[in-house]
Design a protein around this motif. Sequence first.
Motif, PDB file in Angstrom:
ATOM      1  N   THR A 182      -8.049   4.337   5.128  1.00 23.42           N
ATOM      2  CA  THR A 182      -7.824   3.879   6.495  1.00 23.42           C
ATOM      3  C   THR A 182      -6.649   4.615   7.132  1.00 23.42           C
ATOM      4  O   THR A 182      -5.571   4.723   6.525  1.00 23.42           O
ATOM      5  CB  THR A 182      -7.537   2.366   6.529  1.00 23.42           C
ATOM      6  OG1 THR A 182      -8.612   1.673   5.880  1.00 23.42           O
ATOM      7  CG2 THR A 182      -7.396   1.870   7.955  1.00 23.42           C
ATOM      8  N   VAL A 239      -4.486  -6.808  -2.016  1.00 24.16           N
ATOM      9  CA  VAL A 239      -4.696  -6.145  -0.733  1.00 24.16           C
ATOM     10  C   VAL A 239      -6.185  -5.883  -0.537  1.00 24.16           C
ATOM     11  O   VAL A 239      -6.804  -5.150  -1.299  1.00 24.16           O
ATOM     12  CB  VAL A 239      -3.922  -4.810  -0.646  1.00 24.16           C
ATOM     13  CG1 VAL A 239      -4.250  -4.098   0.669  1.00 24.16           C
ATOM     14  CG2 VAL A 239      -2.427  -5.060  -0.752  1.00 24.16           C
ATOM     15  N   THR A 240      -6.740  -6.503   0.487  1.00 26.74           N
ATOM     16  CA  THR A 240      -8.137  -6.253   0.833  1.00 26.74           C
ATOM     17  C   THR A 240      -8.254  -5.407   2.099  1.00 26.74           C
ATOM     18  O   THR A 240      -9.302  -4.830   2.361  1.00 26.74           O
ATOM     19  CB  THR A 240      -8.881  -7.582   1.045  1.00 26.74           C
ATOM     20  OG1 THR A 240      -8.227  -8.345   2.069  1.00 26.74           O
ATOM     21  CG2 THR A 240      -8.898  -8.394  -0.247  1.00 26.74           C
ATOM     22  N   TYR A 241      -7.158  -5.363   2.871  1.00 25.83           N
ATOM     23  CA  TYR A 241      -7.145  -4.555   4.088  1.00 25.83           C
ATOM     24  C   TYR A 241      -5.700  -4.223   4.414  1.00 25.83           C
ATOM     25  O   TYR A 241      -4.840  -5.088   4.274  1.00 25.83           O
ATOM     26  CB  TYR A 241      -7.789  -5.309   5.263  1.00 25.83           C
ATOM     27  CG  TYR A 241      -8.025  -4.435   6.466  1.00 25.83           C
ATOM     28  CD1 TYR A 241      -9.145  -3.626   6.528  1.00 25.83           C
ATOM     29  CD2 TYR A 241      -7.106  -4.395   7.506  1.00 25.83           C
ATOM     30  CE1 TYR A 241      -9.354  -2.801   7.631  1.00 25.83           C
ATOM     31  CE2 TYR A 241      -7.319  -3.579   8.601  1.00 25.83           C
ATOM     32  CZ  TYR A 241      -8.448  -2.778   8.656  1.00 25.83           C
ATOM     33  OH  TYR A 241      -8.658  -1.957   9.732  1.00 25.83           O
ATOM     34  N   PRO A 242      -5.428  -2.992   4.773  1.00 28.37           N
ATOM     35  CA  PRO A 242      -6.357  -1.877   4.986  1.00 28.37           C
ATOM     36  C   PRO A 242      -6.811  -1.265   3.660  1.00 28.37           C
ATOM     37  O   PRO A 242      -6.053  -1.239   2.695  1.00 28.37           O
ATOM     38  CB  PRO A 242      -5.507  -0.870   5.783  1.00 28.37           C
ATOM     39  CG  PRO A 242      -4.109  -1.130   5.327  1.00 28.37           C
ATOM     40  CD  PRO A 242      -4.019  -2.607   5.108  1.00 28.37           C
ATOM     41  N   ALA A 243      -8.034  -0.788   3.660  1.00 29.45           N
ATOM     42  CA  ALA A 243      -8.605  -0.190   2.459  1.00 29.45           C
ATOM     43  C   ALA A 243      -8.147   1.251   2.317  1.00 29.45           C
ATOM     44  O   ALA A 243      -7.668   1.876   3.274  1.00 29.45           O
ATOM     45  CB  ALA A 243     -10.129  -0.247   2.538  1.00 29.45           C
ATOM     46  N   VAL A 244      -8.289   1.776   1.116  1.00 32.42           N
ATOM     47  CA  VAL A 244      -8.018   3.198   0.880  1.00 32.42           C
ATOM     48  C   VAL A 244      -8.860   4.029   1.850  1.00 32.42           C
ATOM     49  O   VAL A 244     -10.049   3.763   2.048  1.00 32.42           O
ATOM     50  CB  VAL A 244      -8.327   3.570  -0.580  1.00 32.42           C
ATOM     51  CG1 VAL A 244      -8.301   5.083  -0.772  1.00 32.42           C
ATOM     52  CG2 VAL A 244      -7.326   2.898  -1.517  1.00 32.42           C
ATOM     53  N   VAL A 264      -3.981   5.481   4.044  1.00 32.00           N
ATOM     54  CA  VAL A 264      -3.758   4.660   2.855  1.00 32.00           C
ATOM     55  C   VAL A 264      -4.429   5.341   1.658  1.00 32.00           C
ATOM     56  O   VAL A 264      -5.624   5.660   1.696  1.00 32.00           O
ATOM     57  CB  VAL A 264      -4.329   3.240   3.050  1.00 32.00           C
ATOM     58  CG1 VAL A 264      -4.211   2.424   1.758  1.00 32.00           C
ATOM     59  CG2 VAL A 264      -3.615   2.536   4.194  1.00 32.00           C
ATOM     60  N   ALA A 302       1.322  -4.148   3.088  1.00 29.73           N
ATOM     61  CA  ALA A 302       0.050  -3.942   3.796  1.00 29.73           C
ATOM     62  C   ALA A 302       0.056  -4.611   5.162  1.00 29.73           C
ATOM     63  O   ALA A 302      -0.559  -4.114   6.110  1.00 29.73           O
ATOM     64  CB  ALA A 302      -1.102  -4.480   2.947  1.00 29.73           C
ATOM     65  N   VAL A 349       0.852  -1.180   0.000  1.00 29.68           N
ATOM     66  CA  VAL A 349       0.000   0.000   0.000  1.00 29.68           C
ATOM     67  C   VAL A 349       0.890   1.232   0.000  1.00 29.68           C
ATOM     68  O   VAL A 349       2.071   1.185   0.352  1.00 29.68           O
ATOM     69  CB  VAL A 349      -0.938   0.050   1.237  1.00 29.68           C
ATOM     70  CG1 VAL A 349      -1.877  -1.137   1.252  1.00 29.68           C
ATOM     71  CG2 VAL A 349      -0.148   0.132   2.533  1.00 29.68           C
ATOM     72  N   CYS A 408      -3.729   0.873  -3.023  1.00 25.66           N
ATOM     73  CA  CYS A 408      -3.494  -0.527  -2.645  1.00 25.66           C
ATOM     74  C   CYS A 408      -3.072  -1.326  -3.871  1.00 25.66           C
ATOM     75  O   CYS A 408      -3.617  -1.142  -4.970  1.00 25.66           O
ATOM     76  CB  CYS A 408      -4.761  -1.156  -2.067  1.00 25.66           C
ATOM     77  SG  CYS A 408      -5.353  -0.398  -0.540  1.00 25.66           S
TER      78      CYS A 408
END
Length: 324
Positions: free
Chosen positions: A86, A79-84, A72, A105, A33, A75
């Motif tokens: 966050t 990458v599913t977490y952290p999302a844009v 963030v 990430a 990220v 991504c």
Amino acid sequence: MSAAASIIHQFGHPGEVVELFEQPIPEPGAGEVVVQMQRSVINPSDLITISGAYRSRIALPFQPGYEGTGVVVACGDGVTYPAVGTQVLPIGLPGSWSTYKLTPAQWCIPVSEGLSLEQAATLYVNPATAWLMLHDRARVQPGMRVVISAGASEIGRMLIRLLNQVGIEPVVTVRRRSSLPRLQGLALETVLFTEAPDFDHALQPGSVDLLLDAVGGEVGMALARCLKPGGHLIHYGLLSGQPLAADLPLQLSGVTFELFVLRHWIHQAEKSSIHALFRTLESLMLAGTVSSNIDSVFQLADIHKAFKRIDDPDRDGKVLLDLM
């Protein structure tokens, strides 16, 4: 597009070797990220690294800064977490004295909305070091006699507050009497002034269970000689610029000697343990137990002014960089 970043090409005094340059905004690869940094901290450990004290494990050129918070903004694949969007602490890798930080990430710790930017920025290095030394390494218990060198520092006061929570009133050292106001409201056994001759004579040899030393040099050695057989020395800083004697473990027969390096714990721990640690630290931060005084905040373009402020004896608290 480009953004500002800091870098060193040689070791030395930060005011002489830290440079700013324009670099392209990074593109995240798989599992990465991009964090747009908002606040970063200038810690003593950063300055010691820049000085070359750890040059055997630092490759040049080097982008400094281990602590800060941001959002963030991009991504990479997978990458599913952290999302844009966050708010995170990007830990584990340097490069936080920059407008944008590219990082895996998995090294991003989400930050509660209840924390201010200043609180979030200072949640990592000192709080994690203090809590882990006391509860993971030393496993402090009521009744232990504990000595803290550089007790009026930000981390020193965190250690005192954490010890007070378990009923321990530690002995602390400070360099000057002018530091005493910073210790008001804290429960202490006594304060020792290291600029006084034979400052350590107030401590009987073999009377200390645990020494938390951030100074090293002659001060650290003098305090170490007061440890009990079976005592524990945790060395975690080098404020004097002088190391402890290489043969100290041999001199202190029966004493556990440990060099605590937060980076080592972070890179060896399970990710679930790291996230659990930060949940604990957030609660302690909101309660004021591991909070830091903020002395001043400088724009990244003024980083050399920030270095001068750090050297000012009247400084009271952390110096931060505003990267927004």
